[in-house]
Design a protein around this motif. Structure first.
Motif, mmCIF file in Angstrom:
data_model
loop_
_atom_site.group_PDB
_atom_site.id
_atom_site.type_symbol
_atom_site.label_atom_id
_atom_site.label_comp_id
_atom_site.label_asym_id
_atom_site.label_seq_id
_atom_site.Cartn_x
_atom_site.Cartn_y
_atom_site.Cartn_z
ATOM 1 N N LEU A 178 38.856 49.579 36.293
ATOM 2 C CA LEU A 178 39.660 48.344 36.858
ATOM 3 C C LEU A 178 41.273 48.581 36.784
ATOM 4 O O LEU A 178 41.974 47.909 37.928
ATOM 5 C CB LEU A 178 39.282 46.988 36.105
ATOM 6 C CG LEU A 178 37.910 46.729 36.081
ATOM 7 C CD1 LEU A 178 37.619 45.428 35.122
ATOM 8 C CD2 LEU A 178 37.452 46.333 37.594
ATOM 9 N N GLY A 179 41.993 49.049 35.844
ATOM 10 C CA GLY A 179 43.250 49.151 35.748
ATOM 11 C C GLY A 179 43.760 48.278 34.774
ATOM 12 O O GLY A 179 43.261 47.238 34.676
ATOM 13 N N PRO A 180 44.949 48.473 34.203
ATOM 14 C CA PRO A 180 45.708 47.472 33.286
ATOM 15 C C PRO A 180 45.831 46.345 33.791
ATOM 16 O O PRO A 180 45.936 45.244 33.400
ATOM 17 C CB PRO A 180 46.715 47.976 32.597
ATOM 18 C CG PRO A 180 46.961 49.392 33.210
ATOM 19 C CD PRO A 180 45.573 49.698 34.299
ATOM 20 N N LYS A 181 46.455 46.289 35.241
ATOM 21 C CA LYS A 181 46.719 45.100 35.936
ATOM 22 C C LYS A 181 45.526 44.038 36.109
ATOM 23 O O LYS A 181 45.739 42.977 36.105
ATOM 24 C CB LYS A 181 47.424 45.405 37.194
ATOM 25 C CG LYS A 181 49.076 45.957 37.004
ATOM 26 C CD LYS A 181 49.594 46.279 38.330
ATOM 27 C CE LYS A 181 51.026 46.679 38.129
ATOM 28 N NZ LYS A 181 51.678 46.766 39.529
ATOM 29 N N THR A 182 44.572 44.533 36.427
ATOM 30 C CA THR A 182 43.242 43.827 36.477
ATOM 31 C C THR A 182 42.638 43.172 35.330
ATOM 32 O O THR A 182 42.658 42.191 35.496
ATOM 33 C CB THR A 182 42.188 44.659 37.476
ATOM 34 O OG1 THR A 182 42.999 45.159 38.842
ATOM 35 C CG2 THR A 182 40.950 43.989 37.874
ATOM 36 N N VAL A 183 42.644 44.165 34.427
ATOM 37 C CA VAL A 183 42.204 43.661 32.990
ATOM 38 C C VAL A 183 43.128 42.409 32.753
ATOM 39 O O VAL A 183 42.653 41.425 31.952
ATOM 40 C CB VAL A 183 42.018 44.768 32.176
ATOM 41 C CG1 VAL A 183 41.736 44.145 30.810
ATOM 42 C CG2 VAL A 183 41.095 45.777 32.563
ATOM 43 N N ALA A 184 44.431 42.622 32.697
ATOM 44 C CA ALA A 184 45.419 41.482 32.223
ATOM 45 C C ALA A 184 45.039 40.173 33.137
ATOM 46 O O ALA A 184 45.074 39.186 32.647
ATOM 47 C CB ALA A 184 46.879 42.088 32.321
ATOM 48 N N ALA A 185 44.925 40.199 34.392
ATOM 49 C CA ALA A 185 44.621 39.231 35.257
ATOM 50 C C ALA A 185 43.388 38.397 34.946
ATOM 51 O O ALA A 185 43.358 37.166 34.842
ATOM 52 C CB ALA A 185 44.875 39.647 36.807
ATOM 53 N N ILE A 186 42.348 39.105 34.659
ATOM 54 C CA ILE A 186 41.136 38.596 34.239
ATOM 55 C C ILE A 186 41.223 38.006 32.780
ATOM 56 O O ILE A 186 40.946 36.811 32.609
ATOM 57 C CB ILE A 186 40.055 39.624 34.120
ATOM 58 C CG1 ILE A 186 39.569 40.166 35.519
ATOM 59 C CG2 ILE A 186 38.809 39.175 33.388
ATOM 60 C CD1 ILE A 186 38.919 41.632 35.644
ATOM 61 N N LYS A 187 41.893 38.506 32.153
ATOM 62 C CA LYS A 187 42.200 37.855 30.579
ATOM 63 C C LYS A 187 42.915 36.621 30.760
ATOM 64 O O LYS A 187 42.820 35.718 30.212
ATOM 65 C CB LYS A 187 42.907 38.938 29.706
ATOM 66 C CG LYS A 187 42.015 39.967 29.128
ATOM 67 C CD LYS A 187 42.768 40.758 28.244
ATOM 68 C CE LYS A 187 41.728 41.925 27.714
ATOM 69 N NZ LYS A 187 42.318 42.813 26.514
ATOM 70 N N ALA A 188 43.908 36.688 31.713
ATOM 71 C CA ALA A 188 44.705 35.445 31.883
ATOM 72 C C ALA A 188 43.926 34.357 32.491
ATOM 73 O O ALA A 188 43.951 33.194 32.034
ATOM 74 C CB ALA A 188 45.919 35.831 33.021
ATOM 75 N N ARG A 189 43.087 34.664 33.449
ATOM 76 C CA ARG A 189 42.036 33.697 33.908
ATOM 77 C C ARG A 189 41.304 33.006 32.877
ATOM 78 O O ARG A 189 41.053 31.853 32.944
ATOM 79 C CB ARG A 189 41.166 34.147 35.258
ATOM 80 C CG ARG A 189 41.909 34.528 36.657
ATOM 81 C CD ARG A 189 42.291 33.348 37.295
ATOM 82 N NE ARG A 189 41.206 32.558 37.875
ATOM 83 C CZ ARG A 189 40.552 32.425 38.830
ATOM 84 N NH1 ARG A 189 41.033 33.287 39.739
ATOM 85 N NH2 ARG A 189 39.697 31.651 39.087
ATOM 86 N N VAL A 190 40.803 33.974 32.218
ATOM 87 C CA VAL A 190 39.789 33.541 31.202
ATOM 88 C C VAL A 190 40.373 32.475 30.166
ATOM 89 O O VAL A 190 39.867 31.349 29.660
ATOM 90 C CB VAL A 190 39.168 34.731 30.248
ATOM 91 C CG1 VAL A 190 38.431 34.339 29.022
ATOM 92 C CG2 VAL A 190 38.131 35.577 31.405
ATOM 93 N N ALA A 191 41.795 32.801 29.978
ATOM 94 C CA ALA A 191 42.619 31.999 28.889
ATOM 95 C C ALA A 191 42.808 30.503 29.450
ATOM 96 O O ALA A 191 42.936 29.586 28.719
ATOM 97 C CB ALA A 191 43.924 32.683 28.734
ATOM 98 N N LEU A 192 42.753 30.515 30.757
ATOM 99 C CA LEU A 192 42.850 29.114 31.231
ATOM 100 C C LEU A 192 41.589 28.188 31.423
ATOM 101 O O LEU A 192 41.740 27.149 31.446
ATOM 102 C CB LEU A 192 43.484 29.368 32.901
ATOM 103 C CG LEU A 192 44.727 29.929 33.094
ATOM 104 C CD1 LEU A 192 44.890 30.076 34.608
ATOM 105 C CD2 LEU A 192 45.772 29.050 32.545
ATOM 106 N N ALA A 193 40.338 28.983 31.273
ATOM 107 C CA ALA A 193 39.333 28.158 31.437
ATOM 108 C C ALA A 193 39.072 27.026 30.118
ATOM 109 O O ALA A 193 39.637 27.597 29.000
ATOM 110 C CB ALA A 193 37.929 29.180 31.250
#
Length: 63
Positions: A10-25
Motif C-alpha cells: 500500500l505504501g506509507p501514505k496510504t497506510v497513514a490515510a487509512i489510520k487517519a480515517r479509522v481514528a475519525l470513526a
C-alpha cells in the motif's frame, strides 16, 4: 498478510490515510458490540439441533 507486507503493497501514505480515517470513526455502541460478538462467535447462525430419537429405539438400532 502481515503488517510489513501491507506497508510494502500500500505504501506509507496510504497506510497513514487509512489510520487517519479509522481514528475519525466513533466508538461502537454497547448494542453494536453485543450484536457483532454474536455474529463473530457463531457466524453460521443458530446451529440446527440433532433430531431426537424415537421412543424405544437406541443408537445401536440406527447403526
Amino acid at each position: 498478510m502481515n503488517r510489513a507486507e501491507r506497508l510494502a503493497i500500500l505504501g506509507p501514505k496510504t497506510v497513514a490515510a487509512i489510520k487517519a480515517r479509522v481514528a475519525l470513526a466513533p466508538e461502537p455502541t454497547d448494542e453494536l458490540v453485543k450484536r457483532l460478538r454474536r455474529i463473530i462467535t457463531n457466524p453460521a447462525g443458530e446451529m440446527p439441533r440433532q433430531p431426537t430419537s424415537k421412543p424405544g429405539r437406541t443408537t445401536a438400532d440406527t447403526v
